[in-house]
Each structure stands twice: as C-alpha cells, then as structure tokens.
Design an enzyme around this catalytic site. Structure first.
Site, PDB file in Angstrom:
ATOM      1  N   HIS A  27     -11.642  -4.792 -88.473  1.00  8.68           N
ATOM      2  CA  HIS A  27     -12.658  -3.608 -88.079  1.00  8.68           C
ATOM      3  C   HIS A  27     -14.048  -4.550 -87.794  1.00  8.68           C
ATOM      4  CE1 HIS A  27     -14.899  -0.162 -88.756  1.00  8.68           C
ATOM      5  NE2 HIS A  27     -15.166  -0.190 -89.988  1.00  8.68           N
ATOM      6  N   ASP A  83     -14.118   4.905 -85.395  1.00  4.04           N
ATOM      7  CA  ASP A  83     -13.564   4.920 -86.774  1.00  4.04           C
ATOM      8  C   ASP A  83     -14.219   5.582 -87.878  1.00  4.04           C
ATOM      9  OD1 ASP A  83     -11.314   3.224 -88.396  1.00  4.04           O
ATOM     10  OD2 ASP A  83     -13.174   2.704 -89.599  1.00  4.04           O
TER      11      ASP A  83
END
Length: 338
Positions: free
Chosen positions: A107, A190
């Site tokens: 991420h 995201d």
C-alpha cells in the site's frame, strides 16, 4: 490498460534473491507462504515477543528479529499496519537494509505522504493483491491467484518493474493478472473507496436505513433483515457480474424502486461530499488527520468504535445471526482468535 500474466514475468529473478517479509498478519502470512512454495528463499521479520512468531515457525518459515532479517535481504516487503510502518522502517529497516536492495510495500500510504522517505540507493516498489490475505493464500493453493497491482517509486537498478512482476508471479498474482499503477493513484483511490463507499458510505447507509424504519415503528428484526442482512445478497450479485447482472437477478419491483428512489437518497449533495472527501485525500489533509489521531492514541476513533458497537443494529444482529449457524461456520473473522 495492459495486464501482465505469467508469460510476462521472469520468476527466476526473485528465486535468486533473499526475501524478507516484515509482518505476519493477513497479507504477511499469505505472501511468505506463497513465495516459499514458489521456491523463493524467505525469512519473516517479527518481534520475538509477538504472537505471530510461533505461527510463522509452525508454517515452516525462517523467523528472525526484524533488524537481523532485513540485514541479509535483497528484497524487503513491509506488510504492517500503515501506522506502524514508519517506526519499524526508521528503527529496524533503514539502518540494516543493504545498499541497492529492493524495498517493497503493499500500500502506498506512507511513501506517498512522506511518512517513509526511502534511501536514495534503494529500488522502491509496490505489489498489492486486490484481496484479503486468506484469499491470496487460498487462490494460490488452488493453482490460481488474486489480481494484483504493481508500482515503481524508485528504480535505481533499472530492473524495479521486472522485480515487482517477478514478486507478483511468485505470489500468484500473474495467474489472475497484474496491472501497473503508481503510488499516488493506488493510495488515493484506495482511501477514497474505503471512506466514501466500502466502509464509510456503506456503514452510514445501513445504519440510517435501519434507524429510519425503527423510528417509524417497524420491528428492529425486520429493519435488520432489510437494511443489513440482505445487502450481502445484492453485493454478491454485483461482485459476480456487475450492476446489470444484479438488476437482471432481482424483481421488477425492486429494480424500479432502485431507479426511482436511489438517486433521491444518493444525490448531487452526496456527490459533492464525495468530491470533498477526495480533495482531503489529494491534499494530504486526511493523512494529517489520521497521523495526528494515531499520535494521540486514537481518541476519536475509539469513541466512535464504542458508539458503533452500542448501536441497536449490533444487538439485534447478534441475536438474528445466532439463528443462522451457517454464518458462524463460514466466518471470515473470528475475533476470539485474531
């Protein structure tokens, strides 16, 4: 958009390298075991006092303290909660990672918002499976894989993208397909999806629907079934084949009601709120809020978590789920164990 598959990745690139996985949670256990089963040399870096140490050892993995595990690695994949990564990186990873090694994330939050500024000599990549760890592992064991994203933040070797593809292949990703993105795009989309739709949006929509029915005098049990329980049935249809597939599967009455009422409930005011949320993410305002919340030990989040847990939908939901043993049998999360 190009999608990369097995034929586009050179698995031998990663097989010749020592890989350290920092963390052994949802993603960590899947990556470590998948890479090991793909013939890679894998070490897991953990705190010796942590609960995950014995789990990783029981899986037949080489487990060491983070600093030691990192010092021998050609590739270091950090799979920890966002808020824990900066401390571990600066205390254990940066002082010990080899010159010219590859630093990897699943991420982009910490790199994009400059909470981690990697050393200039490192390749910095992202390999992000688009699914939870248990699915990443189970699909690999079936001979498949979860579609994944890759990104390159720093390419000092000139081979960072090839290494990212090789890692994704070893993790099963090139079986499902790999899409290239960048750290900014992955991070911002995201966060937006979580806040506006998947978590923030869905939770508030469910609670407000439940409250509207119960305030009008309807039984809480009926409100739970109509506003929470059946949501999974609809989402599964969309997940399986898209919105048109869902509409094909429901009644004409339900579909007509969707068109009449949906745009009244989720309207232009909702769109403006979504745009404002996206702006907070793009400018870094949300990241500052989250980081400050963590520095003060999450007082606001803890209070809101308590309020959510005390909401009537939780009580009635617990009672109704006890009537459906198949739900417990197939639980994805067992809070007594993880």
């Amino acid at each position: 958009m190009k999608v990369y598959y097995d034929k586009d990745a050179d698995l031998s690139l990663i097989k010749g390298k020592q890989i350290t996985i920092v963390g052994y949670g949802s993603q960590g256990h899947a990556h470590a075991q998948n890479l090991k089963d793909s013939g890679c040399k894998v070490t897991v870096g953990l705190r010796k006092s942590g609960a995950s140490w014995k789990k990783a050892e029981a899986a037949g993995l080489d487990v060491r303290e983070v600093a030691e595990a990192v010092s021998n690695a050609d590739i270091v994949m950090i799979l920890l909660p966002d808020e824990n990564i900066p401390g571990v990186y600066y205390n254990d990873v940066e002082p010990n990672i080899k010159q010219g090694a590859t630093l990897a994330f699943a991420h982009g939050f910490n790199v994009h918002y400059n909470q981690v500024v990697p050393r200039d000599d490192l390749d910095v990549i992202m390999v992000a499976p688009k699914g939870p760890g248990h699915t990443v592992r189970s699909e690999y064991l079936k001979g498949g894989g979860v579609p994944s994203l890759i990104a390159v933040h720093q390419d000092r070797s000139g081979k960072a993208k090839d290494i990212a593809l090789s890692y994704a292949a070893a993790n099963g990703g090139t079986k499902g397909g790999v899409i290239e993105t960048n750290f900014r795009e992955e991070t911002e989309t995201d966060l937006f999806g979580e806040q506006a739709v998947l978590c923030g949006g869905a939770v508030e929509l469910v609670k407000m629907g439940f409250e509207t029915l119960t305030e009008a005098g309807y039984a809480p049990e009926m409100a739970y079934f109509e506003c929470l329980h059946e949501l999974k049935l609809i989402v599964d249809l969309m997940y399986e084949g898209g919105i048109a597939n869902m509409n094909y599967s429901i009644s004409n009455n339900a579909e007509y009601g969707e068109y009449v009422t949906g745009p009244e409930v989720i309207n232009e005011q909702s769109r403006e709120a979504m745009r404002a949320a996206l702006k907070r993410i793009q400018t870094g305002e949300y990241a500052k809020m989250f980081i400050q919340e963590g520095r003060t030990n999450y007082p606001s989040m803890t209070a809101r978590r308590r309020l959510n847990a005390a909401h009537p939908i939780e009580q009635v939901g617990g009672q109704l789920r006890d009537m459906m043993p198949w739900i417990k049998k197939n639980k994805l999360v067992d809070q007594s164990k993880n």
